[in-house]
Structures are given as C-alpha cells and as structure tokens.
Design a protein around this motif. Structure first.
Motif, PDB file in Angstrom:
ATOM      1  N   GLU A 122      44.833  38.215  32.062  1.00  0.00           N
ATOM      2  CA  GLU A 122      43.635  37.743  31.827  1.00  0.00           C
ATOM      3  C   GLU A 122      43.346  36.480  32.677  1.00  0.00           C
ATOM      4  OE1 GLU A 122      41.362  38.791  29.608  1.00  0.00           O
ATOM      5  OE2 GLU A 122      42.543  40.367  28.553  1.00  0.00           O
TER       6      GLU A 122
ATOM      7  N   ARG B 261      42.352  36.155  39.079  1.00  0.00           N
ATOM      8  CA  ARG B 261      40.846  36.011  39.562  1.00  0.00           C
ATOM      9  C   ARG B 261      40.835  37.314  40.727  1.00  0.00           C
ATOM     10  NH1 ARG B 261      38.058  30.805  42.140  1.00  0.00           N
ATOM     11  NH2 ARG B 261      35.988  31.718  42.409  1.00  0.00           N
ATOM     12  N   TYR B 262      42.145  37.252  41.805  1.00  0.00           N
ATOM     13  CA  TYR B 262      42.016  38.354  42.770  1.00  0.00           C
ATOM     14  C   TYR B 262      43.380  38.460  43.115  1.00  0.00           C
ATOM     15  CZ  TYR B 262      41.134  34.518  46.164  1.00  0.00           C
ATOM     16  OH  TYR B 262      40.917  33.332  46.910  1.00  0.00           O
TER      17      TYR B 262
ATOM     18  N   THR C  50      46.019  35.301  43.061  1.00  0.00           N
ATOM     19  CA  THR C  50      45.283  34.170  42.782  1.00  0.00           C
ATOM     20  C   THR C  50      44.574  34.069  41.338  1.00  0.00           C
ATOM     21  OG1 THR C  50      44.625  33.803  45.027  1.00  0.00           O
ATOM     22  CG2 THR C  50      43.459  32.366  43.645  1.00  0.00           C
ATOM     23  N   LEU C  51      44.821  32.729  40.575  1.00  0.00           N
ATOM     24  CA  LEU C  51      44.575  32.635  39.270  1.00  0.00           C
ATOM     25  C   LEU C  51      43.406  31.947  39.062  1.00  0.00           C
ATOM     26  CD1 LEU C  51      48.204  31.502  37.742  1.00  0.00           C
ATOM     27  CD2 LEU C  51      47.129  34.298  38.101  1.00  0.00           C
ATOM     28  N   THR C  52      42.730  31.940  38.006  1.00  0.00           N
ATOM     29  CA  THR C  52      41.444  31.404  37.786  1.00  0.00           C
ATOM     30  C   THR C  52      41.396  30.138  37.813  1.00  0.00           C
ATOM     31  OG1 THR C  52      41.831  31.514  35.138  1.00  0.00           O
ATOM     32  CG2 THR C  52      40.786  33.356  36.111  1.00  0.00           C
ATOM     33  N   ASN C  53      42.681  29.395  37.787  1.00  0.00           N
ATOM     34  CA  ASN C  53      42.708  27.927  37.967  1.00  0.00           C
ATOM     35  C   ASN C  53      43.001  27.473  39.413  1.00  0.00           C
ATOM     36  OD1 ASN C  53      45.408  28.469  38.149  1.00  0.00           O
ATOM     37  ND2 ASN C  53      46.249  27.316  36.654  1.00  0.00           N
TER      38      ASN C  53
ATOM     39  N   ARG D 260      48.154  29.932  43.077  1.00  0.00           N
ATOM     40  CA  ARG D 260      48.592  31.306  43.990  1.00  0.00           C
ATOM     41  C   ARG D 260      50.047  31.625  43.707  1.00  0.00           C
ATOM     42  NH1 ARG D 260      46.794  31.611  49.653  1.00  0.00           N
ATOM     43  NH2 ARG D 260      46.632  33.762  49.263  1.00  0.00           N
TER      44      ARG D 260
END
Length: 73
Positions: free
Chosen positions: A17, A20-21, A31-34, A37
């Motif tokens: 969840e 991000r991409y 790459t995470l939502t926060n 990496r």
C-alpha cells in the motif's frame, strides 16, 4: 504485504500500500509514498506482479482468514 529481497540478499516484507512507483535504473528502485527509496533484487515486472497479486488476494479472502501454519519460524 509482499516479499522482496534487498541487494545484499536480505529478504524483507513491504507493505504494498506504501508503493508510489517502481522503476528500473538498471536496478529496481521502489519509491514509497513518504519519499523513501528501496533498491531490490527483483525485476520491475516481478514487483508489479506481486503487488497485483497482493491486491487481488486482499479482496478475495474472507474476514478472519488465517494463513495455514507452515511450521516456519
């Protein structure tokens, strides 16, 4: 949650969840939502397939489903 492997060979579990991409550069970067990496051994297509499987599973399992005991510790 999806199982992945860091470049050093350490397995870990990532909350899908939070992704991000995913990009290949040539290593696979997540790459995470926060903004954090993570670099993993798996190819981009493998990560995407695992995320898709994760989302399919979370909608198909009934409430209270428990993973069978595999004897792993």
């Amino acid at each position: 949650m999806i199982k992945l492997t860091r470049l050093g060979g350490e397995p870990f579990v990532l909350n899908a969840e939070l992704i991000r991409y995913v990009e290949a550069n040539p290593d696979t970067f997540i790459t995470l939502t926060n903004g954090d990496r993570i670099v993993v051994q798996e190819k981009t297509d493998v990560v995407v397939d695992r995320v898709i499987e994760y989302h399919q599973r979370k909608n198909l399992l009934p409430p209270g489903f428990a993973r069978p005991d595999t004897g792993e510790k």
